[in-house]
Design a protein around this motif. Structure first.
Motif, PDB file in Angstrom:
ATOM      1  N   VAL A   1      -6.014  25.869  28.419  1.00 32.37           N
ATOM      2  CA  VAL A   1      -5.370  24.618  28.698  1.00 32.37           C
ATOM      3  C   VAL A   1      -3.913  24.426  28.387  1.00 32.37           C
ATOM      4  N   LEU A   2      -3.639  25.039  27.296  1.00 35.40           N
ATOM      5  CA  LEU A   2      -2.109  25.116  26.824  1.00 35.40           C
ATOM      6  C   LEU A   2      -1.354  25.456  27.738  1.00 35.40           C
ATOM      7  N   LEU A   3      -1.453  26.886  28.157  1.00 30.95           N
ATOM      8  CA  LEU A   3      -0.678  27.780  28.829  1.00 30.95           C
ATOM      9  C   LEU A   3      -0.602  27.149  30.298  1.00 30.95           C
TER      10      LEU A   3
ATOM     11  N   ASP B   1     -12.936  19.806  34.470  1.00 34.99           N
ATOM     12  CA  ASP B   1     -12.062  19.271  35.188  1.00 34.99           C
ATOM     13  C   ASP B   1     -10.534  19.051  34.589  1.00 34.99           C
ATOM     14  N   GLY B   2     -10.184  20.233  34.175  1.00 33.27           N
ATOM     15  CA  GLY B   2      -8.859  20.562  33.719  1.00 33.27           C
ATOM     16  C   GLY B   2      -8.569  20.217  32.377  1.00 33.27           C
ATOM     17  N   GLU B   3      -9.576  19.466  31.225  1.00 37.32           N
ATOM     18  CA  GLU B   3      -9.623  18.854  30.352  1.00 37.32           C
ATOM     19  C   GLU B   3     -10.428  19.848  29.312  1.00 37.32           C
TER      20      GLU B   3
ATOM     21  N   VAL C   1      -5.530  11.369  15.838  1.00 38.79           N
ATOM     22  CA  VAL C   1      -7.068  11.422  15.959  1.00 38.79           C
ATOM     23  C   VAL C   1      -7.581  12.955  16.503  1.00 38.79           C
ATOM     24  N   GLY C   2      -7.906  13.617  15.539  1.00 35.53           N
ATOM     25  CA  GLY C   2      -8.785  15.130  16.037  1.00 35.53           C
ATOM     26  C   GLY C   2      -7.701  15.829  16.841  1.00 35.53           C
ATOM     27  N   GLY C   3      -8.633  17.007  17.298  1.00 34.57           N
ATOM     28  CA  GLY C   3      -7.797  17.916  18.049  1.00 34.57           C
ATOM     29  C   GLY C   3      -7.659  17.458  19.341  1.00 34.57           C
ATOM     30  N   PRO C   4      -7.023  18.529  20.502  1.00 31.77           N
ATOM     31  CA  PRO C   4      -7.195  18.228  21.784  1.00 31.77           C
ATOM     32  C   PRO C   4      -8.380  18.000  22.454  1.00 31.77           C
ATOM     33  N   ALA C   5      -9.430  18.481  22.186  1.00 31.48           N
ATOM     34  CA  ALA C   5     -10.733  18.112  22.855  1.00 31.48           C
ATOM     35  C   ALA C   5     -11.342  16.975  22.400  1.00 31.48           C
ATOM     36  N   VAL C   6     -11.341  16.662  21.052  1.00 31.60           N
ATOM     37  CA  VAL C   6     -11.659  15.332  20.542  1.00 31.60           C
ATOM     38  C   VAL C   6     -10.981  14.044  21.264  1.00 31.60           C
ATOM     39  N   ARG C   7      -9.568  14.471  21.259  1.00 30.16           N
ATOM     40  CA  ARG C   7      -8.647  13.113  21.914  1.00 30.16           C
ATOM     41  C   ARG C   7      -9.205  13.079  23.503  1.00 30.16           C
ATOM     42  N   ASN C   8      -9.343  13.882  24.046  1.00 29.97           N
ATOM     43  CA  ASN C   8     -10.184  13.723  25.645  1.00 29.97           C
ATOM     44  C   ASN C   8     -11.487  13.113  25.410  1.00 29.97           C
ATOM     45  N   MET C   9     -12.091  12.943  24.535  1.00 32.28           N
ATOM     46  CA  MET C   9     -13.075  12.353  24.567  1.00 32.28           C
ATOM     47  C   MET C   9     -13.388  11.040  23.865  1.00 32.28           C
ATOM     48  N   ALA C  10     -12.661  11.153  22.717  1.00 33.27           N
ATOM     49  CA  ALA C  10     -12.826   9.941  21.846  1.00 33.27           C
ATOM     50  C   ALA C  10     -12.070   8.690  22.616  1.00 33.27           C
ATOM     51  N   THR C  11     -12.738   7.386  22.502  1.00 38.23           N
ATOM     52  CA  THR C  11     -12.341   6.519  23.095  1.00 38.23           C
ATOM     53  C   THR C  11     -11.834   5.118  22.149  1.00 38.23           C
ATOM     54  N   VAL C  12     -11.149   4.178  22.703  1.00 33.52           N
ATOM     55  CA  VAL C  12     -10.761   3.031  22.069  1.00 33.52           C
ATOM     56  C   VAL C  12     -11.887   2.196  21.372  1.00 33.52           C
ATOM     57  N   GLY C  13     -13.007   2.074  22.388  1.00 34.11           N
ATOM     58  CA  GLY C  13     -14.142   1.383  21.863  1.00 34.11           C
ATOM     59  C   GLY C  13     -14.946   2.034  20.736  1.00 34.11           C
ATOM     60  N   GLY C  14     -14.999   3.430  20.717  1.00 33.07           N
ATOM     61  CA  GLY C  14     -15.447   4.128  19.682  1.00 33.07           C
ATOM     62  C   GLY C  14     -14.898   4.143  18.184  1.00 33.07           C
ATOM     63  N   ASN C  15     -13.447   4.168  18.514  1.00 31.07           N
ATOM     64  CA  ASN C  15     -12.505   4.089  17.340  1.00 31.07           C
ATOM     65  C   ASN C  15     -12.643   2.732  16.710  1.00 31.07           C
ATOM     66  N   LEU C  16     -13.142   1.739  17.344  1.00 31.93           N
ATOM     67  CA  LEU C  16     -13.245   0.427  16.783  1.00 31.93           C
ATOM     68  C   LEU C  16     -14.351   0.273  16.071  1.00 31.93           C
TER      69      LEU C  16
END
Lengths: 264, 160
Positions: free
Chosen positions: B114-116, B55-57, A90-105
């Motif tokens: 973030v990666l590094l 917060d680090g993310e 799912v997405g790149g790193p920033a999207v994965r930090n935000m995208a949720t299980v509920g939203g995916n459903l």
């Protein structure tokens, strides 16, 4: 102009606060995106600060994920390592930090790759006061929040190592929107005892490939053993034509990628 | 619309503002706090130009409501340099000609940071994965990948 955000302590308070035009705010990748694009149907946001919505619990081989658990949380959870490939898709790193299980459903096709995994896992969807199986949930999801309140979590049996397979096909590498995605939980060594197969971007929402599941049961994962399942994998699909791929293309390449996933 | 208070740390400094409820973090940073380093590109979470660290993310500030960042520590590209001394990642990008129009650079730099921070000696594949949510229409990505690998080698030499 920004839309007002209302913060509630519990999912049941959220359900009461969700009236006409109010959208539940999880990670923001669906509803804030929609308002940024000019969706005037959304007149405000409601969120919950209930920490239990963000928790992952694995006990006696069964996992329970809160609806606000993110794809990044799943991808780095050692206990969920078997299904991590679906979260990482799912997405790149920033999207994965935000995208949720509920939203995916609730994401419209071609999004919702993790929900495809939940279909293969035969997940149970939990609400504050009820639960339902994922097939039933996906069929009824358009009016489900008004009927049962917000989704509070999902639960499923964690597959053993090697039982879970996942493939996402996209044109942009390494990350892009799905041409299609396939998730499978295959149980049994040698002979397939049971198969759960989920398809993404092959209809307006994730779906089960019931004909292929039935065809795989009792066979083996050889070229001959999967032939019937490959033949019927497209049964019941109704893929859309969108900027990523045409309906025709999706239907043509589904058996190819399914065959590769089964033989891989 | 009633304004609501929001307070967080931005690049090490305590900041507090009264904002319109539901305002995105991107609009608050740029229009209320004067930090124009995060860019508003697609506003859909697709281009990564608005990426900041919360917060680090790594997060997309165009899809994050500022009120959800109450009490958080936020880092943007504007806070990386130490006075006139560029951060090693910025230095590697400049020296490696890894930026042209510059629009993607602030978001790209935060994704690289973030990666590094997590993996000081990443592989080429790690770098590609880390910047996979950040679109660059100028460089073709290769100079950026090389700049990250250079910055990581510089990190490891400094550690020795």
């Amino acid at each position: 102009m920004p839309l007002e955000l209302q913060t509630c302590a519990s999912p049941s308070e959220v359900t009461s606060a969700l009236g006409a035009g109010k959208a539940y705010l999880g990670g923001g990748t669906l509803v804030v995106r929609a308002t940024n694009e000019g969706d005037i149907g959304i007149t405000g946001f409601v969120r919950s600060t209930d920490e239990s919505l963000k928790s992952i619990e694995v006990s006696a081989g069964r996992a329970r994920l809160g609806a606000s658990v993110t794809m990044a949380q799943i991808a780095r959870s050692e206990k969920l390592a078997a299904i991590a490939p679906a979260a990482r898709a799912v997405g790149g790193p920033a999207v994965r930090n935000m995208a949720t299980v509920g939203g995916n459903l609730l994401a419209a096709s071609p999004y919702g790759d993790f929900a495809v995994a939940l279909v293969a896992l035969r997940a149970t969807i939990h609400f504050a006061e009820s639960e339902m199986e994922i097939d039933e949930f996906l069929e009824a999801r358009d009016g489900i929040v008004a009927e049962r309140g917000i989704v509070t979590g999902v639960s499923f049996v964690v597959p053993a190592a090697g039982e879970f397979r996942f493939s996402k096909v996209s044109r942009v590498k390494p990350k892009g929107v799905s041409v299609l995605s396939i998730a499978a939980v295959i149980k049994g060594s040698g002979t397939v005892e049971s198969a759960g197969i989920g398809l993404g971007a092959m209809a307006d929402r994730p779906m089960r490939a019931k004909a292929a599941e039935a065809a795989l049961a009792g066979s083996d994962l050889s070229e001959e053993g999967i032939a019937e399942a490959v033949r019927v994998i497209g049964e019941g699909t109704a893929p859309a034509t969108d900027p990523v791929a045409s309906s025709w293309y999706r239907a043509e390449v589904l058996p190819v990628h399914f065959r590769r996933l089964m033989l891989g | 619309m009633a304004r609501v208070p929001v307070q967080f740390t931005l690049n090490g400094q305590e900041r507090a503002e009264f904002i319109e409820s539901g305002a995105t973090l991107l609009s608050v940073l740029r229009d209320r706090m004067g930090d124009t380093s995060p860019k508003g590109g697609c506003h859909q979470g697709t281009c990564g130009a608005c990426s900041v660290i919360v917060d680090g993310e790594l997060r997309l500030s165009c899809l994050t409501l500022a009120e959800t960042c109450e009490g958080a520590s936020i880092q943007t590209a504007a806070g990386l340099a130490d006075g006139s001394e560029l951060h090693p990642i910025q230095k590697a990008i400049v020296e490696g000609f890894a930026t042209q129009c510059g629009f993607c650079a602030p978001g790209m730099v935060m994704a690289i940071k973030v990666l590094l921070d997590e993996k000081p000696a990443p592989s080429r594949e790690d770098v590609i994965e880390a910047i996979s949510g950040n679109v660059c229409r100028c460089t073709g990505y290769e100079p950026i990948i090389q700049a990250v690998l250079t910055a990581s080698r510089s990190n490891s030499q400094q550690a020795v």
